[in-house]
Design a protein around this motif. Structure first.
Motif, PDB file in Angstrom:
ATOM      1  N   ALA A  60       1.199  10.677  15.611  1.00  0.00           N
ATOM      2  CA  ALA A  60       1.247  11.883  14.784  1.00  0.00           C
ATOM      3  C   ALA A  60       1.546  11.539  13.340  1.00  0.00           C
ATOM      4  CB  ALA A  60       2.306  12.839  15.335  1.00  0.00           C
ATOM      5  N   GLU A  61       2.470  10.582  13.118  1.00  0.00           N
ATOM      6  CA  GLU A  61       2.790  10.158  11.755  1.00  0.00           C
ATOM      7  C   GLU A  61       1.588   9.508  11.097  1.00  0.00           C
ATOM      8  OE1 GLU A  61       6.054   7.428   9.330  1.00  0.00           O
ATOM      9  OE2 GLU A  61       6.113   7.546  11.515  1.00  0.00           O
ATOM     10  N   HIS A  62       0.847   8.688  11.866  1.00  0.00           N
ATOM     11  CA  HIS A  62      -0.364   8.047  11.351  1.00  0.00           C
ATOM     12  C   HIS A  62      -1.398   9.094  10.941  1.00  0.00           C
ATOM     13  CE1 HIS A  62      -3.683   5.208  11.022  1.00  0.00           C
ATOM     14  NE2 HIS A  62      -4.377   5.974  11.853  1.00  0.00           N
ATOM     15  N   ARG A  63      -1.600  10.128  11.798  1.00  0.00           N
ATOM     16  CA  ARG A  63      -2.561  11.186  11.477  1.00  0.00           C
ATOM     17  C   ARG A  63      -2.129  11.955  10.239  1.00  0.00           C
ATOM     18  NH1 ARG A  63      -5.973  13.198  15.470  1.00  0.00           N
ATOM     19  NH2 ARG A  63      -6.604  14.627  13.811  1.00  0.00           N
ATOM     20  N   HIS A  64      -0.826  12.222  10.129  1.00  0.00           N
ATOM     21  CA  HIS A  64      -0.314  12.948   8.966  1.00  0.00           C
ATOM     22  C   HIS A  64      -0.556  12.164   7.685  1.00  0.00           C
ATOM     23  CE1 HIS A  64       2.278  15.392   6.446  1.00  0.00           C
ATOM     24  NE2 HIS A  64       2.916  14.292   6.076  1.00  0.00           N
ATOM     25  N   ASN A  65      -0.258  10.853   7.722  1.00  0.00           N
ATOM     26  CA  ASN A  65      -0.451  10.024   6.531  1.00  0.00           C
ATOM     27  C   ASN A  65      -1.917   9.933   6.152  1.00  0.00           C
ATOM     28  OD1 ASN A  65       2.266   9.558   6.234  1.00  0.00           O
ATOM     29  ND2 ASN A  65       2.249   7.609   7.324  1.00  0.00           N
ATOM     30  N   ASN A  66      -2.787   9.863   7.153  1.00  0.00           N
ATOM     31  CA  ASN A  66      -4.217   9.776   6.862  1.00  0.00           C
ATOM     32  C   ASN A  66      -4.734  11.054   6.204  1.00  0.00           C
ATOM     33  OD1 ASN A  66      -4.556   7.192   7.684  1.00  0.00           O
ATOM     34  ND2 ASN A  66      -5.474   7.669   9.671  1.00  0.00           N
ATOM     35  N   LYS A  67      -4.137  12.215   6.556  1.00  0.00           N
ATOM     36  CA  LYS A  67      -4.530  13.465   5.916  1.00  0.00           C
ATOM     37  C   LYS A  67      -4.174  13.462   4.436  1.00  0.00           C
ATOM     38  CE  LYS A  67      -4.276  16.481   9.983  1.00  0.00           C
ATOM     39  NZ  LYS A  67      -3.569  17.638  10.597  1.00  0.00           N
ATOM     40  N   GLN A  68      -3.128  12.711   4.089  1.00  0.00           N
ATOM     41  CA  GLN A  68      -2.686  12.643   2.703  1.00  0.00           C
ATOM     42  C   GLN A  68      -3.511  11.648   1.891  1.00  0.00           C
ATOM     43  OE1 GLN A  68      -0.332  14.512   1.430  1.00  0.00           O
ATOM     44  NE2 GLN A  68       0.904  15.249   3.119  1.00  0.00           N
ATOM     45  N   LEU A  69      -4.293  10.808   2.576  1.00  0.00           N
ATOM     46  CA  LEU A  69      -4.969   9.672   1.936  1.00  0.00           C
ATOM     47  C   LEU A  69      -6.478   9.859   1.944  1.00  0.00           C
ATOM     48  CD1 LEU A  69      -5.209   6.647   0.998  1.00  0.00           C
ATOM     49  CD2 LEU A  69      -5.070   6.031   3.401  1.00  0.00           C
ATOM     50  N   ASP A  70      -7.105   9.533   0.808  1.00  0.00           N
ATOM     51  CA  ASP A  70      -8.560   9.583   0.712  1.00  0.00           C
ATOM     52  C   ASP A  70      -9.030   8.357  -0.067  1.00  0.00           C
ATOM     53  OD1 ASP A  70     -11.221  10.323   0.653  1.00  0.00           O
ATOM     54  OD2 ASP A  70     -10.982  11.682  -1.037  1.00  0.00           O
ATOM     55  N   THR A  71      -9.910   7.582   0.516  1.00  0.00           N
ATOM     56  CA  THR A  71     -10.494   6.443  -0.192  1.00  0.00           C
ATOM     57  C   THR A  71     -11.677   6.961  -1.001  1.00  0.00           C
ATOM     58  OG1 THR A  71      -9.872   4.965   1.628  1.00  0.00           O
ATOM     59  CG2 THR A  71     -11.466   4.127   0.031  1.00  0.00           C
ATOM     60  N   THR A  72     -11.515   7.022  -2.324  1.00  0.00           N
ATOM     61  CA  THR A  72     -12.560   7.626  -3.161  1.00  0.00           C
ATOM     62  C   THR A  72     -13.657   6.645  -3.534  1.00  0.00           C
ATOM     63  OG1 THR A  72     -11.374   7.144  -5.221  1.00  0.00           O
ATOM     64  CG2 THR A  72     -10.905   9.250  -4.131  1.00  0.00           C
ATOM     65  N   GLY A  73     -13.365   5.342  -3.427  1.00  0.00           N
ATOM     66  CA  GLY A  73     -14.366   4.340  -3.781  1.00  0.00           C
ATOM     67  C   GLY A  73     -13.743   2.968  -3.869  1.00  0.00           C
ATOM     68  N   ARG A  74     -14.450   2.078  -4.553  1.00  0.00           N
ATOM     69  CA  ARG A  74     -13.961   0.723  -4.801  1.00  0.00           C
ATOM     70  C   ARG A  74     -14.254   0.352  -6.248  1.00  0.00           C
ATOM     71  NH1 ARG A  74     -12.717  -2.684  -0.598  1.00  0.00           N
ATOM     72  NH2 ARG A  74     -12.961  -1.781   1.487  1.00  0.00           N
ATOM     73  N   LEU A  75     -13.495  -0.560  -6.796  1.00  0.00           N
ATOM     74  CA  LEU A  75     -13.805  -1.091  -8.122  1.00  0.00           C
ATOM     75  C   LEU A  75     -15.125  -1.849  -8.004  1.00  0.00           C
ATOM     76  CD1 LEU A  75     -10.234  -2.329  -9.084  1.00  0.00           C
ATOM     77  CD2 LEU A  75     -11.347  -0.210  -9.777  1.00  0.00           C
ATOM     78  N   ARG A  76     -16.164  -1.360  -8.693  1.00  0.00           N
ATOM     79  CA  ARG A  76     -17.540  -1.780  -8.391  1.00  0.00           C
ATOM     80  C   ARG A  76     -18.014  -2.988  -9.175  1.00  0.00           C
ATOM     81  NH1 ARG A  76     -19.879   1.831  -4.369  1.00  0.00           N
ATOM     82  NH2 ARG A  76     -18.455   3.614  -4.341  1.00  0.00           N
ATOM     83  N   ASP A  77     -17.169  -3.565 -10.004  1.00  0.00           N
ATOM     84  CA  ASP A  77     -17.601  -4.684 -10.833  1.00  0.00           C
ATOM     85  C   ASP A  77     -16.608  -5.834 -10.712  1.00  0.00           C
ATOM     86  OD1 ASP A  77     -18.017  -6.357 -13.311  1.00  0.00           O
ATOM     87  OD2 ASP A  77     -19.559  -4.839 -13.666  1.00  0.00           O
ATOM     88  N   LYS A  78     -17.130  -7.050 -10.602  1.00  0.00           N
ATOM     89  CA  LYS A  78     -16.262  -8.221 -10.449  1.00  0.00           C
ATOM     90  C   LYS A  78     -15.382  -8.471 -11.662  1.00  0.00           C
ATOM     91  CE  LYS A  78     -19.232 -10.758  -7.204  1.00  0.00           C
ATOM     92  NZ  LYS A  78     -20.034 -11.999  -6.986  1.00  0.00           N
ATOM     93  N   ALA A  79     -15.726  -7.848 -12.797  1.00  0.00           N
ATOM     94  CA  ALA A  79     -14.891  -8.012 -13.988  1.00  0.00           C
ATOM     95  C   ALA A  79     -13.505  -7.425 -13.771  1.00  0.00           C
ATOM     96  CB  ALA A  79     -15.553  -7.348 -15.189  1.00  0.00           C
ATOM     97  N   MET A  80     -13.399  -6.446 -12.872  1.00  0.00           N
ATOM     98  CA  MET A  80     -12.109  -5.816 -12.568  1.00  0.00           C
ATOM     99  C   MET A  80     -11.501  -6.532 -11.363  1.00  0.00           C
ATOM    100  SD  MET A  80     -13.136  -1.790 -13.115  1.00  0.00           S
ATOM    101  CE  MET A  80     -14.560  -1.847 -12.018  1.00  0.00           C
ATOM    102  N   ASP A  81     -10.982  -7.730 -11.609  1.00  0.00           N
ATOM    103  CA  ASP A  81     -10.530  -8.569 -10.501  1.00  0.00           C
ATOM    104  C   ASP A  81      -9.016  -8.681 -10.375  1.00  0.00           C
ATOM    105  OD1 ASP A  81     -10.234 -10.017 -12.825  1.00  0.00           O
ATOM    106  OD2 ASP A  81     -10.969 -11.905 -11.993  1.00  0.00           O
ATOM    107  N   GLU A  82      -8.277  -8.265 -11.401  1.00  0.00           N
ATOM    108  CA  GLU A  82      -6.816  -8.305 -11.331  1.00  0.00           C
ATOM    109  C   GLU A  82      -6.240  -7.008 -11.901  1.00  0.00           C
ATOM    110  OE1 GLU A  82      -4.563 -11.738 -12.320  1.00  0.00           O
ATOM    111  OE2 GLU A  82      -6.179 -13.118 -11.846  1.00  0.00           O
ATOM    112  N   THR A  83      -6.708  -5.911 -11.361  1.00  0.00           N
ATOM    113  CA  THR A  83      -6.344  -4.594 -11.891  1.00  0.00           C
ATOM    114  C   THR A  83      -4.849  -4.348 -11.732  1.00  0.00           C
ATOM    115  OG1 THR A  83      -8.543  -3.770 -11.387  1.00  0.00           O
ATOM    116  CG2 THR A  83      -6.811  -2.128 -11.741  1.00  0.00           C
ATOM    117  N   SER A  84      -4.232  -3.924 -12.828  1.00  0.00           N
ATOM    118  CA  SER A  84      -2.771  -3.803 -12.841  1.00  0.00           C
ATOM    119  C   SER A  84      -2.281  -2.471 -13.405  1.00  0.00           C
ATOM    120  CB  SER A  84      -2.162  -4.958 -13.654  1.00  0.00           C
ATOM    121  OG  SER A  84      -0.777  -5.019 -13.485  1.00  0.00           O
ATOM    122  N   GLY A  85      -3.185  -1.543 -13.708  1.00  0.00           N
ATOM    123  CA  GLY A  85      -2.772  -0.244 -14.216  1.00  0.00           C
ATOM    124  C   GLY A  85      -3.905   0.747 -14.147  1.00  0.00           C
ATOM    125  N   ILE A  86      -3.549   2.041 -14.010  1.00  0.00           N
ATOM    126  CA  ILE A  86      -4.552   3.102 -13.991  1.00  0.00           C
ATOM    127  C   ILE A  86      -3.943   4.347 -14.621  1.00  0.00           C
ATOM    128  CG2 ILE A  86      -3.910   3.837 -11.650  1.00  0.00           C
ATOM    129  CD1 ILE A  86      -6.908   4.528 -11.220  1.00  0.00           C
TER     130      ILE A  86
END
Length: 300
Positions: A23-49
């Motif tokens: 139940a906790e796993h299902r609850h956490n998954n409801k809070q989480l959405d994977t919107t995408g991925r960093l699509r370029d290899k230039a972004m290889d050590e991302t440290s802020g957004i």
């Protein structure tokens, strides 16, 4: 107690614990959405957004040590809209040394929005000063894939000796830059006025210490953000996200002295980036590593 009785007790207990964990796993998954991925290899050590203040659905990200003086404007899906270059420190071979966090807020001109990029990393505790670069945002950046921007630097010194930091935030209400140290069992919170002159050297003001339970290095503070309205605060470690709500007009450092809530977080490969959405109803995280996932969470 006989083995038969033990089994009769343990089996229902194990079943109950399984369903609680599920139940906790299902609850956490409801809070989480994977919107995408960093699509370029230039972004290889991302440290802020950080969310743009003038460009809809745009977030700024950057690499840490080893990259040049640049940042990337991306969509939540991870596509690069622009790469923004600026002139950094001529004494640094790459223009910057170790950019660890980014924020977007107000600045010297009323009605304008500014990016603040924090070259604040110091793994060896050897830097005499840190540098934060202020860059005015432009809506016209949408037209070009490569942008050259003017950056205004300010240098900061700690009042109690050099140290490593990866979390930088801006309080839009009191007009303060916040820097939170990274590595000690109790981290230290520092501030400085947001209003500065180009190339100023300013001594940070030590405000308080914060202690988080856990083990090194997992408990180390790697990123932070303050919501655009100044009412919410996030700090993250490698394994947890901490959350506070400001009360009345208290300073943010006093807000953080209260016990934080722990918000949903999926541990990442080396998660060092967190940023609120413009409306403060959610936050994004991403990580170092090529093609790292971008996660979105709702604020409960």
């Amino acid at each position: 107690m006989s083995s038969t009785k033990k089994i009769k007790i343990l089996v229902p207990l194990i079943i109950v614990l399984f369903f609680v964990a599920y139940a906790e796993h299902r609850h956490n998954n409801k809070q989480l959405d994977t919107t995408g991925r960093l699509r370029d290899k230039a972004m290889d050590e991302t440290s802020g957004i950080a969310a743009s203040g003038v460009r809809e659905n745009i977030y700024y990200v950057h690499n840490d040590s080893g990259d040049t003086s640049r940042l990337f404007a991306i969509t939540p899906e991870g596509f690069i809209k622009n790469t923004i270059y600026f002139k950094g420190d001529t004494k640094e071979p790459l223009g910057v040394r170790d950019c660890e966090d980014i924020a977007v807020s107000s600045g010297p001109a009323k009605g304008k929005s500014y990016i603040y990029l924090g070259d604040i990393g110091d793994n060896d505790n050897s830097r005499k000063s840190l540098t934060v670069y202020r860059i005015e945002e432009k809506k016209g950046w949408d037209k070009d894939s490569l942008v050259k921007a003017d950056a205004v630097p300010v240098n900061y010194r700690y009042p109690d000796g050099a140290k490593d930091a990866e979390a930088m935030m801006i309080d839009p209400i009191e007009k303060l830059i916040y820097i939170v140290s990274k590595r000690a069992d109790s981290v230290t919170v520092y501030t400085a006025p947001l209003n500065f002159k180009p190339n100023d050297t300013v001594t940070l003001e030590k405000r308080c210490k914060l202690h988080f339970e856990g083990f090194r290095p997992f408990k180390w503070i790697t990123a932070g953000d303050i919501s655009r309205d100044g009412q919410q605060v996030l700090l993250k470690s490698y394994e947890k996200v901490y959350y506070w709500k400001r009360e009345a007009s208290e300073p943010i450092w006093k807000t953080m002295l209260r016990k934080p809530a722990e918000l949903p977080y999926k541990p990442e490969k080396q998660g060092e980036a967190i940023g609120f959405t413009p409306d403060g109803k959610g936050y994004y995280t991403t990580s170092e590593g090529v093609f790292a996932p971008i996660y979105y969470y709702k604020v409960p």
